[in-house]
Scaffold this active site. Structure first.
Site, mmCIF file in Angstrom:
data_model
loop_
_atom_site.group_PDB
_atom_site.id
_atom_site.type_symbol
_atom_site.label_atom_id
_atom_site.label_comp_id
_atom_site.label_asym_id
_atom_site.label_seq_id
_atom_site.Cartn_x
_atom_site.Cartn_y
_atom_site.Cartn_z
ATOM 1 N N TRP A 158 0.823 -1.197 0.000
ATOM 2 C CA TRP A 158 0.000 0.000 0.000
ATOM 3 C C TRP A 158 0.864 1.256 0.000
ATOM 4 O O TRP A 158 1.494 1.598 0.994
ATOM 5 C CB TRP A 158 -0.911 0.003 1.239
ATOM 6 C CG TRP A 158 -1.914 -1.100 1.200
ATOM 7 C CD1 TRP A 158 -3.124 -1.073 0.581
ATOM 8 C CD2 TRP A 158 -1.798 -2.404 1.790
ATOM 9 N NE1 TRP A 158 -3.759 -2.290 0.741
ATOM 10 C CE2 TRP A 158 -2.977 -3.115 1.472
ATOM 11 C CE3 TRP A 158 -0.800 -3.049 2.539
ATOM 12 C CZ2 TRP A 158 -3.186 -4.436 1.889
ATOM 13 C CZ3 TRP A 158 -1.007 -4.344 2.952
ATOM 14 C CH2 TRP A 158 -2.191 -5.025 2.623
ATOM 15 N N HIS A 178 -7.059 1.615 2.507
ATOM 16 C CA HIS A 178 -8.108 0.624 2.233
ATOM 17 C C HIS A 178 -9.195 0.781 3.300
ATOM 18 O O HIS A 178 -9.021 1.556 4.251
ATOM 19 C CB HIS A 178 -7.545 -0.806 2.202
ATOM 20 C CG HIS A 178 -6.684 -1.184 3.386
ATOM 21 N ND1 HIS A 178 -6.117 -2.418 3.533
ATOM 22 C CD2 HIS A 178 -6.317 -0.486 4.495
ATOM 23 C CE1 HIS A 178 -5.431 -2.472 4.667
ATOM 24 N NE2 HIS A 178 -5.531 -1.317 5.261
ATOM 25 N N ARG A 204 -4.157 6.495 -2.301
ATOM 26 C CA ARG A 204 -2.844 5.870 -2.431
ATOM 27 C C ARG A 204 -1.872 6.797 -3.142
ATOM 28 O O ARG A 204 -2.253 7.537 -4.043
ATOM 29 C CB ARG A 204 -2.960 4.554 -3.183
ATOM 30 C CG ARG A 204 -3.782 3.571 -2.356
ATOM 31 C CD ARG A 204 -3.800 2.193 -2.917
ATOM 32 N NE ARG A 204 -4.686 1.365 -2.099
ATOM 33 C CZ ARG A 204 -5.045 0.135 -2.386
ATOM 34 N NH1 ARG A 204 -4.577 -0.443 -3.476
ATOM 35 N NH2 ARG A 204 -5.847 -0.536 -1.590
ATOM 36 N N GLN A 218 -13.703 1.693 -1.984
ATOM 37 C CA GLN A 218 -13.734 0.275 -1.606
ATOM 38 C C GLN A 218 -14.974 -0.051 -0.797
ATOM 39 O O GLN A 218 -15.612 0.835 -0.218
ATOM 40 C CB GLN A 218 -12.512 -0.077 -0.754
ATOM 41 C CG GLN A 218 -11.223 -0.203 -1.543
ATOM 42 C CD GLN A 218 -10.124 -0.896 -0.755
ATOM 43 O OE1 GLN A 218 -10.189 -1.017 0.476
ATOM 44 N NE2 GLN A 218 -9.105 -1.353 -1.459
ATOM 45 N N VAL A 261 -5.656 -11.939 7.000
ATOM 46 C CA VAL A 261 -6.520 -13.116 6.864
ATOM 47 C C VAL A 261 -5.669 -14.372 6.773
ATOM 48 O O VAL A 261 -4.529 -14.347 6.327
ATOM 49 C CB VAL A 261 -7.431 -13.022 5.616
ATOM 50 C CG1 VAL A 261 -8.608 -12.109 5.878
ATOM 51 C CG2 VAL A 261 -6.651 -12.600 4.386
ATOM 52 N N ALA A 315 -13.697 -12.060 5.880
ATOM 53 C CA ALA A 315 -13.634 -10.663 5.432
ATOM 54 C C ALA A 315 -13.364 -10.632 3.936
ATOM 55 O O ALA A 315 -12.853 -11.594 3.364
ATOM 56 C CB ALA A 315 -12.531 -9.917 6.177
HETATM 57 N N1 DAH Z 1 -7.662 -4.341 1.989
HETATM 58 C C1 DAH Z 1 -7.218 -5.081 0.835
HETATM 59 C C2 DAH Z 1 -6.680 -4.114 -0.212
HETATM 60 O O1 DAH Z 1 -6.934 -2.966 -0.165
HETATM 61 C C3 DAH Z 1 -8.358 -5.876 0.223
HETATM 62 C C4 DAH Z 1 -8.747 -7.012 1.113
HETATM 63 C C5 DAH Z 1 -8.187 -8.236 0.944
HETATM 64 C C6 DAH Z 1 -9.690 -6.816 2.121
HETATM 65 C C7 DAH Z 1 -8.565 -9.319 1.741
HETATM 66 C C8 DAH Z 1 -10.072 -7.902 2.934
HETATM 67 C C9 DAH Z 1 -9.496 -9.136 2.723
HETATM 68 O O2 DAH Z 1 -10.983 -7.753 3.909
HETATM 69 O O3 DAH Z 1 -9.874 -10.167 3.505
HETATM 70 O O4 DAH Z 1 -5.978 -4.542 -1.094
#
Ligand code: DAH
Length: 347
Positions: A158, A178, A204, A218, A261, A315
């Protein structure tokens, strides 16, 4: 000259002169001459008193009838003059009242808003509640609490816009990269069972190109409960993919690493351009990535005070711009925020 013949003379003159009145000024002069306080007819009416009784009645009667008739004719003439003045003013102004008017521009929802609403509607109908969080975020929620510690190589995923603000004892501040920090914020203040979706803008530090913008939208998905498994996650995400991209789409789950995760996976659908054969849209692979997801890391559950032996969670995070691009066949993400009406009015 007796009154009767003066009356007749006034009558002749009044009618004749009325015909020559062309303007309101002419008319008001005419009024003064015959019906005004010092007008001819008024004089006659005033002098009736000096006549013998029998004459008074005939002359008076005639004079009054003439007065009413002239009064009426005056009103009529005035109306006509006003009407003619209006018609000629309109003609001079060249107003063509039969021309069609200017069409009114009717606004519409931005394609990102439309897609966002469809996505949220889908999750709402599956029992999820919509909650929001701040766009200016602490390092802690955006990274630390999601198991992305300082100097962890995962931070490279990120590119961050930091806020130039530092106070002793306070952690660094940033524009959230995010919507995942909303997972932590919500779990800190609520107990399971949890089913939420959290939409919002993310930022970003990015050089823009057809697939990268420095601002994006998002939607985060989070469920925590007893007995939740990967099967629930796959069920919910398949349903989502089918509702947004059509029931005929194939859905694929592919292992992917996200620090918060375990296990983590990406969700893909078969390319609707080429039906999975491989084309430019899907980069030849036949598959399109639509979101990231996984089972919430037990360490995160423990950190917010949940018992990870009892509760599990899943998630997911998806980018609305990406979904809208796939859905509408848009090949450059930058079009969304250039504010070009020729682009926007197509949706
Ligand atoms: N936050 C991640 C991104 O911005 C996307 C994401 C991936 C969110 C996996 C989640 C997850 O909740 O389980 O790239």
């Amino acid at each position: 000259m007796d009154l009767l013949s003066s009356l007749r003379e006034i009558e002749d003159q009044a009618w004749a002169q009325l015909q020559t009145c062309q303007s309101e000024e002419d008319l008001s002069r005419w009024w003064q001459t015959f019906l005004g306080r010092k007008g001819g007819l008024t004089q006659i009416l005033r002098s009736l008193g000096s006549l013998p009784l029998d004459q008074r009645r005939t002359v008076g009667d005639k004079a009054n009838r003439l007065k009413n008739a002239l009064q009426e004719a005056y009103e009529e003439r005035r109306r006509r003059i006003q009407e003619e003045a209006l018609t000629s003013a309109l003609a001079k102004a060249h107003v063509d009242v039969s021309l069609p008017g200017y069409p009114t521009l009717i606004g519409r929802l931005h394609p990102i808003t439309q897609t966002l609403r469809d996505v949220l509607d889908c999750f709402r109908s599956l029992g999820f509640q919509v909650v929001e969080g701040p766009e200016v975020e602490w390092d802690y929620y955006n990274f630390e609490a999601l198991l992305i510690p300082k100097d962890h190589p995962a931070r490279d995923l990120w590119a961050t816009l930091w806020i130039d603000y530092k106070r002793d004892g306070e952690m660094p501040m940033l524009l959230r990269t995010h919507t995942s920090p909303n997972q932590i914020r919500y779990m800190e203040s609520h107990s399971p069972p949890i089913r939420i979706v959290s939409p919002g803008k993310c930022y970003r530090y990015e050089a823009t190109d057809p697939t990268h913008e420095w601002m994006l939208t998002q939607v985060e998905v989070l469920a925590v409960d007893e007995g939740l498994s990967m099967a629930h996650l796959k069920g919910v995400l398949s349903e989502f993919a089918h509702r947004i991209f059509g029931p005929q789409r194939k859905v694929r789950f592919r292992c992917e690493y996200y620090p918060f995760v375990e296990p983590g996976m990406d969700v893909l659908i078969d390319c609707f351009q080429c039906q999975g054969q491989g084309c430019r849209t899907c980069g030849g692979s036949g598959w399109l990535e639509i979101l990231g997801s996984g089972m919430v890391h037990p360490q995160i559950l423990a950190n917010v005070g949940y018992n990870p032996e009892r509760y599990t969670g899943y998630a997911a995070g998806l980018g609305i711009e990406r979904i809208a691009m796939l859905r509408y066949g848009i090949d450059d993400i930058r079009l969304f925020y250039q504010n070009d009406i020729r682009f926007l009015e197509q949706f």
